[in-house]
Design a protein around this motif. Structure first.
Motif, PDB file in Angstrom:
ATOM      1  N   ILE A 138      15.793 -62.081 -62.414  1.00 28.24           N
ATOM      2  CA  ILE A 138      16.765 -61.802 -60.167  1.00 28.24           C
ATOM      3  C   ILE A 138      15.900 -62.231 -59.186  1.00 28.24           C
ATOM      4  N   GLY A 139      14.318 -62.467 -60.019  1.00 28.23           N
ATOM      5  CA  GLY A 139      14.328 -62.919 -58.986  1.00 28.23           C
ATOM      6  C   GLY A 139      13.291 -62.020 -58.102  1.00 28.23           C
ATOM      7  N   ARG A 140      12.961 -60.859 -58.686  1.00 32.17           N
ATOM      8  CA  ARG A 140      12.287 -60.009 -57.402  1.00 32.17           C
ATOM      9  C   ARG A 140      11.022 -59.595 -57.754  1.00 32.17           C
ATOM     10  N   VAL A 141      10.376 -60.612 -59.001  1.00 29.62           N
ATOM     11  CA  VAL A 141       8.738 -60.526 -58.834  1.00 29.62           C
ATOM     12  C   VAL A 141       8.702 -62.241 -58.992  1.00 29.62           C
ATOM     13  N   ARG A 142       7.752 -62.577 -58.879  1.00 27.32           N
ATOM     14  CA  ARG A 142       6.532 -63.932 -59.753  1.00 27.32           C
ATOM     15  C   ARG A 142       6.420 -63.563 -60.556  1.00 27.32           C
ATOM     16  N   LEU A 143       6.270 -64.741 -61.693  1.00 26.04           N
ATOM     17  CA  LEU A 143       5.830 -64.455 -62.944  1.00 26.04           C
ATOM     18  C   LEU A 143       4.788 -63.981 -62.985  1.00 26.04           C
ATOM     19  N   GLU A 144       4.068 -64.834 -62.505  1.00 33.06           N
ATOM     20  CA  GLU A 144       2.344 -64.640 -62.965  1.00 33.06           C
ATOM     21  C   GLU A 144       1.679 -63.306 -62.396  1.00 33.06           C
ATOM     22  N   SER A 145       2.633 -62.247 -61.739  1.00 38.65           N
ATOM     23  CA  SER A 145       2.329 -61.326 -61.227  1.00 38.65           C
ATOM     24  C   SER A 145       3.292 -60.205 -62.524  1.00 38.65           C
ATOM     25  N   VAL A 146       3.196 -60.736 -63.625  1.00 41.56           N
ATOM     26  CA  VAL A 146       3.556 -59.184 -64.345  1.00 41.56           C
ATOM     27  C   VAL A 146       3.751 -59.556 -65.867  1.00 41.56           C
ATOM     28  N   VAL A 147       3.059 -61.257 -66.460  1.00 46.02           N
ATOM     29  CA  VAL A 147       2.356 -60.946 -67.287  1.00 46.02           C
ATOM     30  C   VAL A 147       1.071 -60.753 -67.501  1.00 46.02           C
ATOM     31  N   GLN A 148       0.952 -59.688 -68.828  1.00 49.77           N
ATOM     32  CA  GLN A 148      -0.642 -58.949 -68.809  1.00 49.77           C
ATOM     33  C   GLN A 148      -1.223 -59.970 -69.630  1.00 49.77           C
ATOM     34  N   SER A 149      -2.574 -59.600 -69.773  1.00 54.56           N
ATOM     35  CA  SER A 149      -3.730 -59.826 -71.098  1.00 54.56           C
ATOM     36  C   SER A 149      -3.551 -59.160 -71.423  1.00 54.56           C
ATOM     37  N   LEU A 155      20.062 -62.889 -70.540  1.00 53.35           N
ATOM     38  CA  LEU A 155      19.338 -64.002 -71.294  1.00 53.35           C
ATOM     39  C   LEU A 155      19.843 -64.693 -71.831  1.00 53.35           C
ATOM     40  N   GLY A 156      21.129 -64.940 -71.787  1.00 54.79           N
ATOM     41  CA  GLY A 156      22.047 -66.364 -71.519  1.00 54.79           C
ATOM     42  C   GLY A 156      21.910 -67.321 -69.765  1.00 54.79           C
ATOM     43  N   SER A 157      21.227 -66.595 -69.196  1.00 56.36           N
ATOM     44  CA  SER A 157      21.717 -67.226 -68.009  1.00 56.36           C
ATOM     45  C   SER A 157      20.431 -68.763 -67.678  1.00 56.36           C
ATOM     46  N   ASP A 158      21.118 -69.632 -66.851  1.00 56.23           N
ATOM     47  CA  ASP A 158      20.256 -70.904 -66.437  1.00 56.23           C
ATOM     48  C   ASP A 158      18.710 -70.494 -66.729  1.00 56.23           C
ATOM     49  N   GLY A 159      18.558 -68.653 -65.541  1.00 57.33           N
ATOM     50  CA  GLY A 159      17.372 -68.674 -64.965  1.00 57.33           C
ATOM     51  C   GLY A 159      16.415 -68.613 -66.247  1.00 57.33           C
TER      52      GLY A 159
END
Length: 459
Positions: free
Chosen positions: A318-329, A351-355
């Motif tokens: 939904i564009g609330r956060v960037r991917l890099e900030s939520v991916v955890q090691s 889940l079926g969206s273009d995003g």
């Protein structure tokens, strides 16, 4: 069904068969102990006829009399005969206790009377023989003053029996064991035939039309410790996931999957633990792995991995956060996790969206493989939606719970969205089943078992 089928069925259920035999023997002994004893007294009679000189000759010389001897045997149990021996109200009971037969090829009649009292049995048999002889003399007189044409002679009078003829303990036990064994085997066969749950890799392969990539054994503490990192990976489950990892390298030499959906037919079949452990096994081999929690209804990965899952995939979509900030090691430096985030009101649409399609393209470009833990196939359409966007799908089935028809229906759903099923995994297989069916998921622990060379998925 062949002999091998019965042998395997008996071997799997030997304890039940033994218990059935013990129970049937016990029942037979109880029945024997509570059955009143029966005594049998036997009387033997001979038919003879009148010769031309007026004397009686042996009846076997008269063929016509021999042919009609059976009629006399029937007369022995007639109401007219029995009413002379007992009271009218006891005629039927006495008839049921009498067995009369002609000795083959002769005119010798044997009559056996059974009774709970040995003395009464002998008395009834002798009285029956005497009355029957008199009745035949009366019937076979052409005129009241003439001699009878047929005579009945008592050859052996009945004696008081010393031992009962029933019950016979040994016979009852043998019959009881036979009945118990037949009932037990029939029940096992019926249950086996009516049981459509998947219990072999062959059955899973037949239902799915796809190869079985892994057989995951059941461990007692797997619920409390679902991940294979315990005991430094020296366990049967860890070895099974390493085998699954190896089998994945042989899928589609020209079209290796870069994104995989791991799903099941119904809940509680182990798809989340399978996706987590598969991701760990791949990361241990040097793959750069991203594990995505795609179950936006009942996310389980945070509990398994011990991570924070409040922000994740839904927030990125939904564009609330960037991917890099939520991916955890997590753990191994090459394993990364993208939690599900907040549970949305419209998981399928999200889940079926273009995003989601664009996000998957970006993830595949950054990682060697992306593994998505998806919801079960049959209750909701989320897994089918994700499978249509990814390179392949792994279907997890639970031993003894997932049914054949569930697998067939799940494969049909995936086929309806043109999803590629790369293989299946049979989960929670008990150790005894692996022995009987030859699964043998391997126990070669140690450094040698873990030493695998990474094969880049893009090759």
């Amino acid at each position: 069904m062949d002999l091998l089928y019965f042998l395997r069925l008996a071997r799997k259920n030997w304890l039940l068969l033994v218990l059935s035999l013990i129970l049937s023997v016990g029942v037979a002994l109880v029945v024997t102990a509570n059955t009143p004893p029966k005594y049998a007294a036997t009387i033997t009679m001979l038919f003879s006829s009148h010769d031309k000189k007026g004397a009686f000759s042996p009846a076997y010389q008269v063929s016509s009399l021999a042919q009609g001897a059976q009629s006399y045997a029937n007369l022995l149990t007639s109401r007219r005969t029995l009413s002379q021996v007992t009271k009218p109200e006891d005629v039927e009971r006495l008839r049921d206790s009498i067995t009369a037969e002609i000795v083959p090829g002769t005119v010798i009649l044997r009559a056996m009377v059974t009774d709970s009292d040995p003395a009464r049995a002998a008395a009834l048999a002798n009285a029956l023989g005497t009355r029957f002889a008199r009745m035949i003399e009366q019937i076979e007189r052409p005129t009241p003053t003439s001699r009878p044409t047929v005579k009945v002679t008592i050859v052996d009078a009945a004696e008081v029996p010393k031992a009962p003829v029933s019950p016979v303990p040994l016979l009852n036990v043998l019959v009881g064991m036979l009945i118990g064994l037949v009932v037990a085997v029939s029940s096992l066969i019926l249950r086996d035939r009516l049981d459509t749950t998947v219990k072999t890799s062959a059955a899973l392969q037949e239902a799915s039309g796809s190869s079985t990539l892994g057989i995951i054994g059941y461990e007692r503490d797997a619920r409390r410790h679902p991940l294979i990192v315990r005991r430094k990976g020296h366990s049967s489950r860890a070895e099974a996931f390493r085998s699954l990892r190896t089998n994945l390298q042989f899928i589609g030499v020209d079209r290796k999957p870069r994104s995989l959906v791991v799903t099941s037919c119904l809940p509680n079949e182990g798809k989340s633990s399978t996706s987590s452990n598969l991701a760990i096994a791949l990361a241990q081999a040097g793959w750069r792995v991203l594990l995505v929690d795609g179950d936006l209804r009942r996310p389980r990965l945070p509990d398994y991995l011990g991570i924070e899952g409040g922000v994740g995939l839904t927030d990125v979509l939904i564009g609330r956060v960037r991917l890099e900030s939520v991916v955890q090691s997590w753990g191994d430096p090459s394993l990364f996790v993208l939690p599900s985030g907040q549970i949305p009101p419209n998981p399928s649409e999200l889940l079926g969206s273009d995003g989601m399609r664009q996000l998957l393209a970006d993830l595949v470009a950054d990682y060697d493989i992306v593994i998505i833990d998806a919801p079960p196939l049959l209750p909701v359409t989320d897994a089918a939606t994700l499978s249509a966007l990814c390179d392949g799908t792994i279907l997890v089935a639970r031993y003894g719970r997932t049914r054949h028809e569930h697998v067939v229906r799940g494969i049909e759903l995936l086929a309806s969205v043109s999803a590629r099923v790369v293989g299946t995994v049979l989960n929670f297989v008990p150790a005894k089943a692996s022995r009987y069916d030859g699964y043998g998921y391997g126990y070669g622990y140690g450094p040698a078992a873990q030493a695998e060379v990474k094969t880049p998925v893009g090759v």
